[in-house]
Design a protein around this motif. Sequence first.
Motif, PDB file in Angstrom:
ATOM      1  N   ALA A 253       0.845  -1.188   0.000  1.00 10.25           N
ATOM      2  CA  ALA A 253       0.000   0.000   0.000  1.00 10.25           C
ATOM      3  C   ALA A 253       0.886   1.246   0.000  1.00 10.25           C
ATOM      4  N   GLN A 254       0.360   2.349  -0.526  1.00  7.68           N
ATOM      5  CA  GLN A 254       1.092   3.610  -0.554  1.00  7.68           C
ATOM      6  C   GLN A 254       0.173   4.734  -0.076  1.00  7.68           C
ATOM      7  N   ALA A 255       0.748   5.702   0.628  1.00  7.82           N
ATOM      8  CA  ALA A 255       0.075   6.945   0.987  1.00  7.82           C
ATOM      9  C   ALA A 255       0.989   8.060   0.510  1.00  7.82           C
ATOM     10  N   VAL A 256       0.522   8.847  -0.446  1.00  7.48           N
ATOM     11  CA  VAL A 256       1.348   9.882  -1.057  1.00  7.48           C
ATOM     12  C   VAL A 256       0.873  11.246  -0.575  1.00  7.48           C
ATOM     13  N   ALA A 257       1.729  11.942   0.166  1.00  6.60           N
ATOM     14  CA  ALA A 257       1.410  13.284   0.651  1.00  6.60           C
ATOM     15  C   ALA A 257       1.617  14.305  -0.464  1.00  6.60           C
ATOM     16  N   ASN A 258       0.784  15.331  -0.479  1.00  2.09           N
ATOM     17  CA  ASN A 258       0.960  16.428  -1.420  1.00  2.09           C
ATOM     18  C   ASN A 258       0.226  17.649  -0.881  1.00  2.09           C
ATOM     19  N   ALA A 259       0.284  18.749  -1.582  1.00  4.16           N
ATOM     20  CA  ALA A 259      -0.312  19.997  -1.106  1.00  4.16           C
ATOM     21  C   ALA A 259      -1.839  19.943  -1.096  1.00  4.16           C
ATOM     22  N   GLY A 260      -2.435  19.046  -1.855  1.00  3.31           N
ATOM     23  CA  GLY A 260      -3.889  18.942  -1.895  1.00  3.31           C
ATOM     24  C   GLY A 260      -4.560  20.014  -2.704  1.00  3.31           C
TER      25      GLY A 260
ATOM     26  N   ILE B 219      -3.044  10.914  -0.766  1.00  9.35           N
ATOM     27  CA  ILE B 219      -3.740   9.988  -1.653  1.00  9.35           C
ATOM     28  C   ILE B 219      -3.246   8.585  -1.344  1.00  9.35           C
ATOM     29  N   THR B 220      -4.175   7.700  -1.011  1.00 11.96           N
ATOM     30  CA  THR B 220      -3.833   6.350  -0.575  1.00 11.96           C
ATOM     31  C   THR B 220      -4.213   5.325  -1.628  1.00 11.96           C
ATOM     32  N   PHE B 221      -3.313   4.379  -1.868  1.00 10.06           N
ATOM     33  CA  PHE B 221      -3.540   3.259  -2.776  1.00 10.06           C
ATOM     34  C   PHE B 221      -3.424   1.982  -1.954  1.00 10.06           C
ATOM     35  N   ALA B 222      -4.458   1.184  -1.933  1.00 14.45           N
ATOM     36  CA  ALA B 222      -4.432  -0.087  -1.213  1.00 14.45           C
ATOM     37  C   ALA B 222      -3.551  -1.086  -1.964  1.00 14.45           C
ATOM     38  N   SER B 223      -3.073  -2.080  -1.268  1.00 15.28           N
ATOM     39  CA  SER B 223      -2.334  -3.170  -1.904  1.00 15.28           C
ATOM     40  C   SER B 223      -3.216  -3.760  -3.009  1.00 15.28           C
ATOM     41  N   GLY B 224      -2.669  -3.926  -4.184  1.00 16.17           N
ATOM     42  CA  GLY B 224      -3.413  -4.468  -5.325  1.00 16.17           C
ATOM     43  C   GLY B 224      -4.120  -3.415  -6.154  1.00 16.17           C
ATOM     44  N   ALA B 225      -4.138  -2.156  -5.700  1.00 18.07           N
ATOM     45  CA  ALA B 225      -4.871  -1.104  -6.406  1.00 18.07           C
ATOM     46  C   ALA B 225      -4.127  -0.555  -7.616  1.00 18.07           C
ATOM     47  N   VAL B 226      -2.813  -0.666  -7.628  1.00 15.32           N
ATOM     48  CA  VAL B 226      -2.025  -0.178  -8.773  1.00 15.32           C
ATOM     49  C   VAL B 226      -1.702  -1.370  -9.644  1.00 15.32           C
TER      50      VAL B 226
END
Length: 117
Positions: free
Chosen positions: A65-72, A105-112
């Motif tokens: 899984a990934q959580a990508v921080a950004n300015a929004g 922005i979060t991507f669950a395992s298997g989402a990409v």
Amino acid sequence: MARLPTAGENSAIGAVLTAGTTYYLSLHSADPGTTGASEFTGGGYARQSIVFASASGGSMASNTAQAVANAGTTAATYVGIWSAATAGTYLIGAALGSSTTAASITFASGAVTFSAS
């Protein structure tokens, strides 16, 4: 028109991404093309590590899984995969199912998932 069997598709996507190897997921505000253009910058943004499972059915899916921080403040419309956390080689990219504007922005395992077809 040529059509690869599943084993050929698995080999094709496996030639771009190697299962078990750590790559880096990027966010893009527009089509990254073949160079990784339009990648996010600033606002705490940084590429996040991602690992893919073995190819199956002609595609490879992330197994982390990934959580990508950004300015929004900018909509993410594409993701990309790189060989390094900074600089590196742009390998592949794809459009998101829908644009997303958020501080993380979060991507669950298997989402990409990337496909050879």
